[in-house]
Design a protein around this motif. Structure first.
Motif, PDB file in Angstrom:
ATOM      1  N   ALA A   1       0.829  -1.208   0.000  1.00 35.67           N
ATOM      2  CA  ALA A   1       0.000   0.000   0.000  1.00 35.67           C
ATOM      3  C   ALA A   1       0.862   1.256   0.000  1.00 35.67           C
ATOM      4  CB  ALA A   1      -0.928   0.003   1.209  1.00 35.67           C
TER       5      ALA A   1
ATOM      6  N   GLU B   1      -2.792  -1.712  -8.210  1.00 37.67           N
ATOM      7  CA  GLU B   1      -4.057  -2.052  -7.559  1.00 37.67           C
ATOM      8  C   GLU B   1      -3.817  -3.343  -6.767  1.00 37.67           C
ATOM      9  OE1 GLU B   1      -8.491  -1.968  -9.052  1.00 37.67           O
ATOM     10  OE2 GLU B   1      -7.527  -3.847  -9.700  1.00 37.67           O
TER      11      GLU B   1
ATOM     12  N   ASP C   1      -5.307   3.236  -0.602  1.00 38.84           N
ATOM     13  CA  ASP C   1      -5.982   4.199   0.261  1.00 38.84           C
ATOM     14  C   ASP C   1      -6.782   3.522   1.372  1.00 38.84           C
ATOM     15  OD1 ASP C   1      -7.670   3.030  -1.515  1.00 38.84           O
ATOM     16  OD2 ASP C   1      -8.838   4.839  -1.944  1.00 38.84           O
ATOM     17  N   VAL C   2      -6.633   2.205   1.542  1.00 37.15           N
ATOM     18  CA  VAL C   2      -7.349   1.478   2.580  1.00 37.15           C
ATOM     19  C   VAL C   2      -6.331   0.744   3.448  1.00 37.15           C
ATOM     20  CG1 VAL C   2      -9.014  -0.374   3.059  1.00 37.15           C
ATOM     21  CG2 VAL C   2      -9.365   1.156   1.112  1.00 37.15           C
TER      22      VAL C   2
ATOM     23  N   LEU D   1      -8.929  -3.849   4.382  1.00 39.27           N
ATOM     24  CA  LEU D   1      -9.038  -4.552   3.108  1.00 39.27           C
ATOM     25  C   LEU D   1      -9.318  -6.042   3.339  1.00 39.27           C
ATOM     26  CD1 LEU D   1      -8.845  -4.058   0.070  1.00 39.27           C
ATOM     27  CD2 LEU D   1      -6.419  -4.648   0.187  1.00 39.27           C
TER      28      LEU D   1
ATOM     29  N   ASP E   1     -12.918  -6.287   4.255  1.00 36.87           N
ATOM     30  CA  ASP E   1     -13.798  -6.134   3.094  1.00 36.87           C
ATOM     31  C   ASP E   1     -13.836  -7.412   2.256  1.00 36.87           C
ATOM     32  OD1 ASP E   1     -14.246  -3.577   3.919  1.00 36.87           O
ATOM     33  OD2 ASP E   1     -12.903  -2.634   2.470  1.00 36.87           O
TER      34      ASP E   1
ATOM     35  N   LYS F   1     -10.529  -4.808  -3.471  1.00 40.94           N
ATOM     36  CA  LYS F   1      -9.436  -4.116  -4.161  1.00 40.94           C
ATOM     37  C   LYS F   1      -9.129  -2.790  -3.469  1.00 40.94           C
ATOM     38  CE  LYS F   1     -10.745  -5.881  -8.740  1.00 40.94           C
ATOM     39  NZ  LYS F   1     -11.044  -5.475 -10.138  1.00 40.94           N
ATOM     40  N   SER F   2      -7.898  -2.336  -3.697  1.00 42.83           N
ATOM     41  CA  SER F   2      -7.488  -1.043  -3.156  1.00 42.83           C
ATOM     42  C   SER F   2      -6.326  -0.512  -3.966  1.00 42.83           C
ATOM     43  CB  SER F   2      -7.076  -1.188  -1.687  1.00 42.83           C
ATOM     44  OG  SER F   2      -6.461  -0.002  -1.228  1.00 42.83           O
ATOM     45  N   THR F   3      -6.266   0.807  -4.067  1.00 39.34           N
ATOM     46  CA  THR F   3      -5.118   1.449  -4.719  1.00 39.34           C
ATOM     47  C   THR F   3      -4.179   2.036  -3.678  1.00 39.34           C
ATOM     48  OG1 THR F   3      -6.451   3.474  -4.922  1.00 39.34           O
ATOM     49  CG2 THR F   3      -6.375   1.972  -6.830  1.00 39.34           C
TER      50      THR F   3
END
Length: 762
Positions: A351, A360, A461-462, A467, A470, A457-459
């Motif tokens: 991240a 991603e 920012d989580v 994550l 989720d 999914k995350s770019t």
């Protein structure tokens, strides 16, 4: 105390008594030898030798060690020692010819070799060879003592004009050093240090001291009293033979559990002394012959290299221990996959660079469908075998840079990163769904298990934990959609989870706070139009959330286990209410029944039969008046365990019903195996009958099939007269639905109890 225990303790007590007697007599005699009159030395020596020979025979006989070989070696060494001592006495009085004067000294050499062999056998049994630090420290002691021995005894003797006997005596310390090294290894090795071990080590120390005095006396002509030599050599013999009498001697030939200790102060001082003294003496002493100087230099160099090796090995061992400890913390013990901690660290690391590298991050949260059935049917050994096979298959399906982890139970997470346009997460999820259709080859044969996958999914920012949460949430979405599929996370799921958590918290304690209520829906006999009984339904009125539909709170109660207490309460309340209604109707009225749903967890709970029996007995209700409804899918999750409970209930006289027939497995073979008497057709089939609907052939077939099997049928969800009339024409036995009455509280159902209305009146 058993006879075996008594027989085992008696020899041990006897051995301990003889051990104390041996030392109680032997040690005072040694003092007499040192400080007593010279005339007493010969009888005292003879007495000590005889006492030692008795002890070395009695000890192994009383203590029964697992392997008597080391003690047999000590016994043989004792023979040589006694014979050598007697010949020395004879030699002192001139009783040996010149060509036999070396014999007493030469006979001592086999004794040394046999004692060394004894220690080597003990080391092998105690597995001390695995303890490198003990081997190194013992070697350091040996090298230090060897240096001192060479410098002060051997080198001066070899440099002087000695007789053959004197030269042999000068070599005794070499054997002593070897024995001391083995004894030191035995003492420094990890394991319990018992009295027998201490006695052996002290005996070796006494032997070295006695031989040192003997060497000084015979080889270097130092005026050492003969009594000193005799005292330490006989002290060695007393301690050596006493070790065989103490019950702890058995541990010296038994494997020892490794006990890792910090380097003690004494051991540190000993290691330092063994290095500092030889090096210091080498620097201070004047040069001698070239050979002597080379040997001293070689011994000093060996000491330094040994210390260096110990330091390097200690550092490497610490680093290896840290790596092992780190791996234990970050990897799963069963599959050797990374665990939740390492997964979190990795995702956090990704991240940090996701935004800059336009990556991603995708997490796939995998849960094996119906894994509990595999554990229950074949045991946890097969379950563990399947988990390892799953771990291997997952690893084969991912790239080298991806991370496969097991975070607990049958839950796995795959983490991968790449450009957003490649849809790596969805592609891998589709591939894994297909891969899990292939069977796993286990020890019991081929096993097929599907998998439900949640993709998040995350770019960057989580947070990593968010994550993972989720992905977990979307996995549950995949399960609720029918399993063997994947679901992609969206923000609405997070709201659903938040609502579910709120609902679960409110549900906890609802039973104790009396927020639950039992509602009852009438069940009508179609042929006569009379009331046949009621189905009990659980309702929840929350002060915080208001009325909560059973569709929402029952699944949560089943997942959390709260359904067991809630279901038991509903069953008791239903039996109580039916008993009250039966008493109100009076004798001669048509018997009524009450139908209560039973959850899967209740079927697995062995206390269900007892709860039913207690409730019926408490309210004096006939077992036939109680119907228990089970779902096909619930029973099939653990058929064998469910059948044990169902058979016991059927034997009691309770009527069993298959609820929602047609929505689960709907197999004739399963239905034939279940001890049921009633089949309830699900409302989704009833809604399409009476108007030439597409489901009429299905209902007609179910009615014919169940009638042929001797079962009665209840149709749920009857709302129109057309549905009622069509079901009557097809021979359906019982119906319930809003055409007659909704489920209601008992106070609103008294008209049904008092009038028992026929169909026309309803």
């Amino acid at each position: 105390m058993t006879h075996v225990e008594a027989n085992g303790q008696a020899p041990a007590a006897r051995a301990l008594l003889e051990f104390r007697l041996h030392l109680g007599v032997g040690l005072p005699l040694v003092l007499v030898l040192l400080f007593g009159p010279e005339q007493a030395s010969s009888p005292v020596m003879a007495l000590l030798l005889v006492q030692g020979l008795i002890a070395i025979h009695r000890g192994p006989h009383l203590n029964r060690p697992a392997d008597e070989t080391p003690w047999r070696h000590i016994r043989h060494a004792s023979y040589f020692f006694v014979l050598s001592s007697l010949l020395r006495v004879v030699r002192e009085f001139g009783g040996l010819p010149d060509w036999l004067t070396l014999l007493p000294d030469l006979l001592t050499i086999p004794a040394y070799l046999i004692i060394g062999l004894c220690f080597m056998v003990m080391l092998r049994h105690r597995r001390a060879d695995e303890d490198d630090s003990a081997r190194i420290d013992a070697l350091l002691m040996g090298l230090g003592i060897a240096f001192l021995t060479w410098t002060f005894l051997i080198a001066p003797n070899l440099a002087s004009d000695l007789t053959g006997s004197q030269q042999v005596n000068a070599l005794f310390p070499v054997f002593d050093v070897t024995i001391l090294v083995l004894a030191a290894r035995l003492m420094l090795s990890r394991g319990v240090r018992q009295p027998s071990l201490w006695l052996l080590v002290l005996a070796c120390g006494a032997l070295f001291t006695g031989d040192l005095f003997y060497c000084l006396r015979e080889a270097l002509r130092v005026p050492v009293p003969q009594s000193w030599v005799d005292t330490f050599l006989l002290l060695m013999f007393v301690l050596l033979t006493a070790a065989s009498l103490h019950p702890s001697m058995r541990t010296l030939t038994e494997p020892q559990e490794g006990v890792t200790r910090d380097l003690s102060r004494g051991r540190t001082v000993l290691i330092g002394a063994m290095v500092i003294f030889p090096v210091g003496l080498t620097a201070l002493m004047p040069p001698e012959s070239m050979a002597s100087n080379l040997i001293r230099a070689a011994l000093c160099l060996s000491l330094v290299l040994t210390v260096l090796y110990r330091v390097i090995r200690s550092n490497n061992s610490r680093a290896r221990a840290e790596r092992i400890s780190r791996r234990r913390v970050t990897h799963d013990a069963l599959t050797d996959l990374p665990n939740r901690e390492l997964l979190t660290e990795t995702v956090t690391l990704w991240a940090g660079r996701a935004a800059g590298e336009r990556l991603e991050i995708s997490l796939l949260f995998l849960d094996l469908d119906r894994f509990k059935m595999i554990n229950d049917n074949w045991g946890h050994r097969v379950g563990d075998e399947l988990l390892r096979a799953v771990a291997e298959r997952l690893t084969q399906q991912v790239r080298a840079e991806d991370l496969v982890s097991r975070i607990g139970g049958d839950e796995f997470v795959v983490a991968l990163a790449g450009p957003p346009s490649e849809r790596l997460g969805e592609q891998l999820a589709e591939r894994l769904i297909a891969e899990f259709n292939r069977p796993f080859s286990l020890s019991i044969g081929d096993v097929v298990t599907s998998v439900s996958i949640g993709v998040a999914k995350s770019t960057g920012d989580v947070h990593a934990l968010d994550l993972i949460r989720d992905a977990d949430t979307s996995m549950y979405k995949a399960k609720s959609n029918g399993r063997n599929m994947y679901a992609l996370f969206d923000a609405s799921m997070r709201d659903q989870v938040r609502d579910r958590v709120r609902l679960e918290q409110a549900l906890r304690g609802a039973l104790e706070r009396e927020e639950l209520a039992a509602h009852f829906q009438p069940i009508i006999d179609l042929a006569s139009g009379e009331l046949d009984g009621f189905e009990a339904l659980m309702r929840w009125q929350s002060p915080e959330l208001g009325f909560v539909s059973p569709v929402r709170f029952i699944p949560i109660a089943e997942e959390t286990g709260m359904i067991e207490d809630m279901g038991a309460w509903l069953l008791r309340e239903s039996v109580r209410q039916l008993a009250e209604w039966t008493a109100r109707r009076g004798p001669g009225a048509r018997p009524l029944h009450v139908s209560v749903n039973v959850a899967v967890r209740q079927l697995r709970d062995g206390s269900l039969v007892r709860i039913v029996d207690d409730a019926l007995r408490e309210h004096g209700l006939a077992p036939s008046a109680l119907w228990l409804e089970i779902t096909e899918s619930g029973v099939m999750e653990d058929l064998e365990a469910a059948l044990l409970t169902l058979d016991a209930l059927r034997a009691m006289g309770v009527t069993l019903c298959v609820d929602d027939f047609g929505t689960g497995y709907s197999s004739l073979s399963y239905l034939d195996r279940l001890p049921v008497g009633i089949v309830k057709i699900d409302r989704s089939f009833v809604q399409g009958v009476g108007d030439n609907g597409a489901k009429e052939p299905i209902v007609r077939a179910v009615l014919a099939m169940t009638r042929a099997m001797g079962h009665r049928v209840v149709a749920e969800g009857v709302e129109t007269e057309a549905q009622r009339d069509w079901l009557r024409e097809q021979g359906c036995d019982l119906v319930q639905g809003w055409l007659y009455s909704k489920a209601d509280v008992p106070a609103n159902l008294t008209a049904w109890i008092d009038r028992a209305p026929a169909l026309s009146e309803a």
